[in-house]
Design a protein around this motif. Structure first.
Motif, mmCIF file in Angstrom:
data_model
loop_
_atom_site.group_PDB
_atom_site.id
_atom_site.type_symbol
_atom_site.label_atom_id
_atom_site.label_comp_id
_atom_site.label_asym_id
_atom_site.label_seq_id
_atom_site.Cartn_x
_atom_site.Cartn_y
_atom_site.Cartn_z
ATOM 1 N N GLY A 1 0.839 -1.199 0.000
ATOM 2 C CA GLY A 1 0.000 0.000 0.000
ATOM 3 C C GLY A 1 0.871 1.244 0.000
ATOM 4 O O GLY A 1 2.105 1.179 0.154
ATOM 5 N N PHE A 2 0.233 2.397 -0.182
ATOM 6 C CA PHE A 2 0.995 3.638 -0.289
ATOM 7 C C PHE A 2 0.209 4.805 0.303
ATOM 8 O O PHE A 2 0.672 5.454 1.239
ATOM 9 N N CYS A 3 -1.022 5.021 -0.173
ATOM 10 C CA CYS A 3 -1.755 6.228 0.232
ATOM 11 C C CYS A 3 -2.636 6.018 1.458
ATOM 12 O O CYS A 3 -2.948 6.968 2.163
ATOM 13 N N GLN A 4 -3.052 4.801 1.699
ATOM 14 C CA GLN A 4 -3.953 4.437 2.809
ATOM 15 C C GLN A 4 -5.269 5.194 2.799
ATOM 16 O O GLN A 4 -5.942 5.302 3.831
ATOM 17 N N MET A 5 -5.659 5.741 1.652
ATOM 18 C CA MET A 5 -6.944 6.425 1.583
ATOM 19 C C MET A 5 -7.720 6.075 0.318
ATOM 20 O O MET A 5 -8.505 6.863 -0.180
ATOM 21 N N GLY A 6 -7.468 4.882 -0.196
ATOM 22 C CA GLY A 6 -8.281 4.407 -1.305
ATOM 23 C C GLY A 6 -8.009 5.069 -2.639
ATOM 24 O O GLY A 6 -8.826 4.981 -3.552
ATOM 25 N N ALA A 7 -6.859 5.722 -2.791
ATOM 26 C CA ALA A 7 -6.584 6.441 -4.037
ATOM 27 C C ALA A 7 -5.591 5.706 -4.945
ATOM 28 O O ALA A 7 -5.743 5.701 -6.156
ATOM 29 N N CYS A 8 -4.561 5.073 -4.369
ATOM 30 C CA CYS A 8 -3.476 4.536 -5.211
ATOM 31 C C CYS A 8 -3.750 3.123 -5.692
ATOM 32 O O CYS A 8 -3.120 2.670 -6.644
ATOM 33 N N GLN A 9 -4.636 2.391 -5.052
ATOM 34 C CA GLN A 9 -5.008 1.024 -5.439
ATOM 35 C C GLN A 9 -3.826 0.066 -5.322
ATOM 36 O O GLN A 9 -3.769 -0.957 -5.986
ATOM 37 N N ASP A 10 -2.872 0.384 -4.493
ATOM 38 C CA ASP A 10 -1.675 -0.438 -4.360
ATOM 39 C C ASP A 10 -1.865 -1.552 -3.334
ATOM 40 O O ASP A 10 -1.029 -2.433 -3.214
ATOM 41 N N CYS A 11 -2.952 -1.511 -2.568
ATOM 42 C CA CYS A 11 -3.094 -2.425 -1.428
ATOM 43 C C CYS A 11 -4.119 -3.508 -1.690
ATOM 44 O O CYS A 11 -4.594 -4.130 -0.752
ATOM 45 N N ARG B 1 -9.758 -4.093 -1.474
ATOM 46 C CA ARG B 1 -8.794 -3.022 -1.224
ATOM 47 C C ARG B 1 -8.572 -2.948 0.285
ATOM 48 O O ARG B 1 -9.459 -2.552 1.037
ATOM 49 N N CYS C 1 -6.933 -1.141 2.465
ATOM 50 C CA CYS C 1 -6.937 0.055 3.321
ATOM 51 C C CYS C 1 -8.326 0.608 3.568
ATOM 52 O O CYS C 1 -8.508 1.447 4.443
HETATM 53 S S1 FES Z 1 -3.024 2.106 0.082
HETATM 54 FE FE1 FES Z 1 -3.653 3.341 -1.579
HETATM 55 S S2 FES Z 1 -5.570 2.466 -2.082
HETATM 56 FE FE2 FES Z 1 -5.014 1.372 -0.285
#
Ligand code: FES
Lengths: 94, 457
Positions: free
Chosen positions: A55-65, A76, A78
């Protein structure tokens, strides 16, 4: 080794889940990302190079998690609250 | 037949004040937000209450956070509130909303977009490593989840959030190894101008820096060539100061360069965009009343351009007054003028902040070929440079088609700014000349089963 370290909420009710087949405990109020990263240091591997991601942004924006559940569902981490009985697979692309 | 209800997208400071203003005029808006509770990112609440009080969670902003949460709670039976819901498309006066496992098409009459912002980043080596999070992400872990992202954390990048988050970690008892600011120290002199406009904010920032330094945190300015290192997870950070290279061990990194507006829905609503120098980004055009170029569509808060939470509350109310006026309802013109004056003053302060934390424009010329620019599709700077030259590209959407940059699951939220900067440098033009990434539905991943057939194809 975990990535996250709890500094609050340690006494909240335990929530049991499976992490790569191993029984683990999260805490009431955890997101799935928190529950995973307080135990290990990745949630998935990347689609192309297979590098670990957490994960990266922890707010549902980067979709990395995005993470794979044992039944094949992808969520997702986060923005998904931890629920008792979840079974998470971290070695997969998700 | 009665008119459909107004739709407010976002329940942060702008969305809450917009909804409150509409309710006061007798309307019943639908408020849609992805989070389980109101507050937006800045006043975000833990999933369940914990031992920390508002002061511990929100610091000097505790009063504002509590007032906003209270104001929204007081609206409960006079609005429709869909939490955990995503507006994933806008078309023909309807919003497609993913909520409770289904997609609903909702007709609206008046649309207030209060979609907020997330961290702006420029890719650096190692930025995809586990343990590296945005500054906002590091803050969410701490505030909403009560977790630190490491036991020895470095904060890097620039902007007011850099010092705020580092200070919050320090206060929470976490070892902060360093704060690495890309802005040169000399740029901070601009903050003196800010003292007249927003003395409390400037003094608070100075206090953060002083307390960090007093507690042994290494504070560096004008750093460049930041690189995050580690095998499988972050273990250190390397940077350059002038000709000197430096290194520190750490097990967590918070990184970000100010914020970027979330503008996808404004694009899908058909709003005209214009390049904004201060934010160095294309933003939806709006006038001082928060009206966009599309009739009945209003935009407020950081999603309209970065201005912070106080401005968001004011702009949310202003947008709602514009909607009321356009519906022929009483609309408090004196209050509207007062809001606009206050917003203009905050705007002047944002100019100061931008001068104090300037965008590191040299990044695009210096970024190494092997650096991954797009973390979704894993596109390197080399691949982008090759695409630009091999295909003589000079427009960002063509670069996207050729290289897949911005095509991945984040839709360019985290690589779009970097790709535009690179394209501008490679073609020898200003970043405003290369265009902007067009948005596509769904604005975030939605289960395919929720999408109507024509949209899923
Ligand atoms: S950490 Fe970025 S969407 Fe979950």
């Amino acid at each position: 080794m975990s990535l996250f370290h709890r500094i609050a909420r340690s006494d909240h009710a335990p929530v049991r889940f499976l992490l790569d087949g191993v029984p683990c405990e999260g805490r009431e109020g955890d997101t799935l990302l928190t529950a995973i990263l307080t135990h290990v240091d990745k949630v998935r591997v990347s689609d192309f190079s297979g590098a670990p991601r957490a994960g990266f942004c922890q707010m549902g924006a980067c979709q990395d998690c995005w993470v794979t559940l044992a039944d094949g569902e992808r969520v997702r981490a986060c923005t998904t609250p931890l629920a008792a009985g979840m079974s998470v697979v971290t070695g997969a692309a998700a | 037949m009665s008119r459909p209800q107004p739709l407010v997208v976002g329940a942060g400071p702008a969305g809450v004040r917009a909804a409150e203003t509409l309710v006061r005029a007798g309307l019943r808006p639908l408020v849609v937000d992805e989070a389980p509770a109101c507050g937006g990112q800045i006043y975000r609440r833990p999933l369940v209450k914990d031992e920390r009080d508002a002061r511990a969670l929100y610091g000097s902003e505790a009063g504002k956070a509590q007032r906003l949460h209270g104001a929204f709670a007081a609206l409960a039976d006079r609005i429709d509130h869909w939490p955990r819901a995503l507006v994933w498309n806008l078309r023909d006066g309807r919003a497609d909303i993913a909520v409770a496992g289904e997609s609903r098409a909702v007709a609206y009459d008046g649309l207030i977009l209060a979609t907020g912002a997330s961290d702006r980043v420029l890719p650096v080596p190692g930025w995809t490593l586990p343990g590296v999070f945005t500054l906002g992400g590091a803050q969410v872990a701490l505030k909403a989840q009560g977790c630190a992202i490491g036991q020895r954390v470095v904060f890097a990048g620039s902007g007011p959030l850099l010092y705020l988050v580092a200070w919050q970690y320090l206060k929470a008892g976490v070892k902060v190894a360093a704060v690495l600011d890309a802005a040169p120290f000399a740029a901070k002199r601009h903050l003196l101008r800010g003292l007249a406009l927003a003395p409390d904010i400037v003094l608070r920032g100075m206090r953060f820096a002083a307390e960090l330094r007093l507690n042994g945190v290494l504070l560096r300015h004008g750093i460049c060539d930041l690189a995050l290192e580690g095998e499988g997870r972050v273990a250190g950070v390397r940077w350059r100061e002038g000709r000197r290279e430096r290194h520190l061990f750490c097990d967590g990194v918070g990184y970000g360069l100010s914020l970027r507006s979330e503008t996808q829905l404004a694009d899908l609503a058909g709003c005209a965009f214009a390049f904004n120098q201060r934010d160095r980004a294309f933003l939806p055009q709006r006038d001082s009343s928060s009206r966009t170029s599309v009739r009945g569509v209003y935009i407020a808060g950081d999603g309209a351009g970065i201005a912070g939470a106080d401005a968001a509350e004011l702009a949310g109310e202003r947008a709602a007054l514009a909607l009321l006026e356009d519906r022929g309802l009483p609309h408090a013109p004196e209050r509207a003028a007062d809001l606009e004056r206050k917003l203009a003053r905050i705007g002047r302060f944002r100019d100061v902040l931008e001068a104090a934390f300037p965008f590191p424009a040299q990044w695009a010329a210096r970024v190494k070929d092997e650096t991954v620019v797009c973390r979704c599709e894993e596109v390197s700077a080399r691949a982008l440079r090759n695409a630009v030259h091999d295909f003589s590209l000079d427009e960002i959407n063509r670069l996207k088609a050729v290289s897949r940059i911005g095509m991945g699951r984040c839709q360019g939220r985290f690589c779009g700014a970097a790709a535009a900067e690179l394209l501008a440098v490679e073609t020898g033009r200003g970043v405003e000349a290369v265009g902007r990434l067009r948005s596509q539905p769904p604005v975030k991943p939605v289960p395919l089963t929720l999408m109507p057939r024509e949209a899923a194809e």
